[in-house]
Design an enzyme around this catalytic site. Structure first.
Site, mmCIF file in Angstrom:
data_model
loop_
_atom_site.group_PDB
_atom_site.id
_atom_site.type_symbol
_atom_site.label_atom_id
_atom_site.label_comp_id
_atom_site.label_asym_id
_atom_site.label_seq_id
_atom_site.Cartn_x
_atom_site.Cartn_y
_atom_site.Cartn_z
ATOM 1 N N TRP A 321 36.579 35.897 40.047
ATOM 2 C CA TRP A 321 37.199 36.013 39.625
ATOM 3 C C TRP A 321 38.352 35.932 39.627
ATOM 4 O O TRP A 321 38.962 37.060 39.064
ATOM 5 C CB TRP A 321 37.340 37.950 39.614
ATOM 6 C CG TRP A 321 35.401 38.128 38.993
ATOM 7 C CD1 TRP A 321 34.353 38.362 37.856
ATOM 8 C CD2 TRP A 321 33.802 37.714 39.823
ATOM 9 N NE1 TRP A 321 33.869 38.197 37.399
ATOM 10 C CE2 TRP A 321 33.080 38.234 39.319
ATOM 11 C CE3 TRP A 321 34.077 38.049 41.431
ATOM 12 C CZ2 TRP A 321 32.041 37.744 40.303
ATOM 13 C CZ3 TRP A 321 33.043 38.199 42.070
ATOM 14 C CH2 TRP A 321 32.069 38.018 41.534
ATOM 15 N N ASP A 322 38.884 35.166 40.477
ATOM 16 C CA ASP A 322 39.949 34.992 41.047
ATOM 17 C C ASP A 322 41.047 36.697 41.312
ATOM 18 O O ASP A 322 42.274 36.914 41.022
ATOM 19 C CB ASP A 322 41.509 35.246 40.012
ATOM 20 C CG ASP A 322 42.730 34.582 40.065
ATOM 21 O OD1 ASP A 322 43.464 34.151 41.527
ATOM 22 O OD2 ASP A 322 43.665 34.390 39.165
ATOM 23 N N TYR A 323 39.975 37.279 42.069
ATOM 24 C CA TYR A 323 40.297 38.975 42.526
ATOM 25 C C TYR A 323 41.627 38.326 44.170
ATOM 26 O O TYR A 323 40.628 39.124 44.710
ATOM 27 C CB TYR A 323 39.429 38.939 42.979
ATOM 28 C CG TYR A 323 39.004 39.523 41.339
ATOM 29 C CD1 TYR A 323 39.956 40.723 40.147
ATOM 30 C CD2 TYR A 323 37.895 40.312 40.653
ATOM 31 C CE1 TYR A 323 39.334 40.667 39.243
ATOM 32 C CE2 TYR A 323 37.706 41.074 40.293
ATOM 33 C CZ TYR A 323 37.755 41.603 38.903
ATOM 34 O OH TYR A 323 37.590 41.709 37.853
ATOM 35 N N ASP A 324 42.295 37.990 44.474
ATOM 36 C CA ASP A 324 43.449 37.849 45.095
ATOM 37 C C ASP A 324 43.766 39.299 45.681
ATOM 38 O O ASP A 324 43.541 40.363 44.437
ATOM 39 C CB ASP A 324 44.527 37.274 44.784
ATOM 40 C CG ASP A 324 44.445 35.570 44.406
ATOM 41 O OD1 ASP A 324 42.978 34.615 45.210
ATOM 42 O OD2 ASP A 324 45.306 35.415 44.188
ATOM 43 N N LYS A 349 42.561 44.120 43.149
ATOM 44 C CA LYS A 349 43.033 43.953 41.443
ATOM 45 C C LYS A 349 42.001 44.640 40.682
ATOM 46 O O LYS A 349 41.555 44.342 39.842
ATOM 47 C CB LYS A 349 43.144 42.303 41.339
ATOM 48 C CG LYS A 349 44.292 41.038 41.874
ATOM 49 C CD LYS A 349 44.463 40.130 41.189
ATOM 50 C CE LYS A 349 44.846 38.969 42.000
ATOM 51 N NZ LYS A 349 45.430 37.661 41.062
#
Length: 645
Positions: A321-324, A349
């Site tokens: 999910w691009d949860y950097d 995030k």
């Protein structure tokens, strides 16, 4: 231990004076105010009672707009810097990585340094969040001049004389280290961390175009010579590393990224550096790296002197999910069993806030592994569970339903309903799909790089969040042109090629664009400011932050909040200062209650985090106001200082 009074306060100042250089409460010597990233000013001259007297004290213009025009860089430029204030000088960096020293009383320019970055390279974003300073004397007691460290978007680490702005020739090669050498075309957008005689930096890279991105190594260098001290790779490569078993698949070893592009925090007393790592590449498909993918999407504590792993806590397993971890870890202290416990507060995030023991990484509030929806994309294996903190409760929306549809008009709302009905959302961590998945909070949602601030006197963690929903769709590579031909909206959406995988990414958000701007499709508020008691974990208040529509046309817009980027500052007098919203206002809220007390229109977008210092008996507030190209806020090149009239 960050209450600057009594025994613990004296101990902190003594230790920081020994290991980090003497910290003066009137200064702002690190990006987050201090090495622990609390973003709190122990100053109280500006109070709720005299806020009405707060006026612009001086304004400085960096000249950046000319650089954007010369290089067609405006669409990617973002002035996100937080200045430093040490020994009577203000230091800041611009999006083009120029470093500027100013008189903090007047804003008069003392010197500038231009590393001459080629802005026409293919950067994901043109920005720099600030510089760092090494105060000296060094660890053997010899007096050394103060240094300013700049890490650049073209992958250099530069040491400058704080007095003159000239490169220090004995550092690296004529003052510069090439961070791309042996790694590849990485960037750095955040200031490096300084601990003792060591400077530590992560890296930034675009991570949606292919599987085999550069390695997201974290490196430490000697502040005097630039000699490499250690390096740490967030993707385990050695067979004897137990985390390696959490990366499975024939191409797992080719995976890149998991880098640390945000701000690092350090604890000189414990000889620890805290690394917020990100998603492996690519962000939205993990079929080539099946498993938990440990060390990625984690808070990692390393021994600062050696780079050896002390502990890690993973905030997301097998990120799709691009949860950097975009926010700087905040090193705070909380009350437990009648005593103070050193902790790390982590905003994410996903809207999850984790509180970890600083020495062990163990959660100080319960964390549960809960089942989450599984992927229906051929080749993908979403991890069956994810960690959920029991306290604090998640911030921001965790699910999207048809009844959440919204529009400025009835027709807009009907369009939103139709769109939401066509997409998938099964709650938190719904994986990407071929049909299209609503991800909430999104890669831009929850707590982003603006991070958190912490008022130690009130035990309150303050953060601003985005309540923005992303629309993620995976398209089989061979069907991309066919799908784009059938769907004009899909053609306009952001594309991530994800080469090395079977799927192309299409990313959009639940809004539409018109000549009037963004037309949001989910219910407000779209951005809020909130406070959490970190002793109890309970949310104390939450209020809308800013507005996105003209209140003269839509009077309720002042209650709808705004998409926001940038962070908040707390002060000892009980004030929280924040800009960040799309409307261009700089605001002050009561830290105890969330009441809006003051606001001032900035000359350009304020997508940055403010800071505060005291000089000659006067407290100043300073914020970078230069706008954000991708967000569409008004661009400028202003540094604005406020003080009581």
């Amino acid at each position: 231990m960050k209450k600057y009074s009594g025994f613990f306060g004296c101990l902190f100042l003594a230790l920081s004076g020994t290991l980090f250089g003497q910290v003066n409460d009137a200064d702002w010597p690190a990006y987050g105010g201090d090495p622990s990233g609390m973003r709190h000013a122990a100053l109280s001259q500006i109070t709720p009672e005299n806020l009405h007297r707060l006026k612009v004290a001086w304004t400085y213009r960096t000249g950046e707009l000319a650089y954007y025009q010369q290089n067609n860089a405006a669409e990617k430029a973002a002035f996100e810097a937080t200045p430093l204030m040490v020994e009577g000088v203000l230091y800041l960096s611009t999006p083009s990585n120029r470093v500027i020293a100013l008189d903090p009383a007047t804003g008069a320019e003392k010197w500038t340094f231009d590393p001459k970055v080629n802005l026409k390279e293919d950067y994901s974003e043109i920005t720099s969040r600030g510089v760092s300073t090494w105060p000296g004397p060094d660890e053997v007691g010899k007096d050394r001049e103060r240094r300013i460290f700049l890490a650049t978007i073209d992958g250099r680490l530069i040491a400058l004389s704080a007095a003159t702005g000239k490169p220090i020739p004995e550092f690296g090669r004529k003052g510069t280290i090439d961070l791309r050498r042996g790694i590849g075309p990485i960037s750095v957008t955040s200031p490096p961390a300084i601990i003792g005689n060591t400077v530590i930096t992560g890296s930034s890279m675009g991570d949606n175009q292919r599987l085999d991105y550069e390695r997201g190594v974290v490196r430490a260098f000697d502040v005097l010579t630039g000699k490499l001290k250690w390096r740490w790779d967030p993707i385990p490569r050695k067979a004897d590393d137990p985390a390696r078993a959490t990366w499975k698949g024939k191409k797992a070893a080719q995976t890149g990224a998991a880098n640390a592009w945000s701000i690092l925090s350090v604890d000189p007393e414990r000889n620890l550096v805290f690394i917020p790592t990100t998603s492996p590449s690519p962000d939205y498909y993990g079929g080539e790296r099946v498993g938990r993918n440990e060390y990625a999407n984690s808070i990692v504590a390393l021994r600062a002197s050696t780079g050896k792993l002390v502990w890690h806590f993973q905030t997301v397993h097998h990120d799709l999910w691009d949860y950097d971890n975009a926010a700087q870890p905040a090193l705070i202290s909380v009350e437990r069993d009648g005593g103070e416990v050193p902790a790390v507060a982590v905003g994410t995030k996903m809207g999850h806030i984790f509180l970890l023991h600083r020495e062990t990484g163990k959660p100080l509030f319960p964390v549960e592994e809960r089942p989450v929806p599984q992927s229906k994309v051929p080749g993908e294996q979403a991890y069956p569970t994810q960690p959920f903190p029991v306290l604090p409760l998640p911030v921001g929306p965790q699910q999207v339903r048809i009844e959440d549809a919204w529009g400025l008009t009835e027709a807009d709302r009907e369009v939103a309903e139709e769109r939401i009905a066509s997409l998938v959302n099964e709650g938190p961590f719904t994986p990407p799909s071929l049909q299209g998945t609503m991800v909430t909070p999104s890669n831009a949602g929850g707590v982003h790089w603006g991070g958190v601030s912490y008022d130690p006197g009130r035990n309150l963690l303050i953060t601003n969040i985005n309540r923005l929903v992303a629309v993620i769709r995976l398209i089989p590579r061979e069907k991309l042109k066919e799908e784009e031909g059938k769907n004009e909206a899909l053609l306009r959406a952001e594309t991530g090629l994800q080469e090395g995988t079977p799927y192309v990414l299409k990313r959009d958000y639940l809004f539409t664009r018109s000549q009037e701007g963004l037309r949001m499709q989910t219910k407000p508020p779209w951005g809020t400011l909130l406070a959490i008691d970190m002793n109890s974990g309970e949310r104390k208040w939450e209020v809308p932050l800013g507005f996105m529509y003209d209140p003269q046309t839509y009077p309720d817009a002042v209650n709808w909040g705004s998409i926001n980027f940038g962070g908040a500052l707390t002060t000892a007098s009980g004030l929280t200062f924040v800009a960040a919203s799309l409307d261009g206002f700089f605001r002050a809220f009561a830290t105890e209650t969330g009441e809006l007390l003051w606001q001032s229109q900035l000359p350009a977008g304020g997508q940055s985090t403010p800071m505060s210092y005291q000089l000659n008996g006067k407290q100043y507030l300073v914020i970078s106001a230069g706008g954000h190209g991708k967000l569409g806020t008004p661009l400028g090149d202003y540094v604005v200082a406020y003080a009581l009239d």
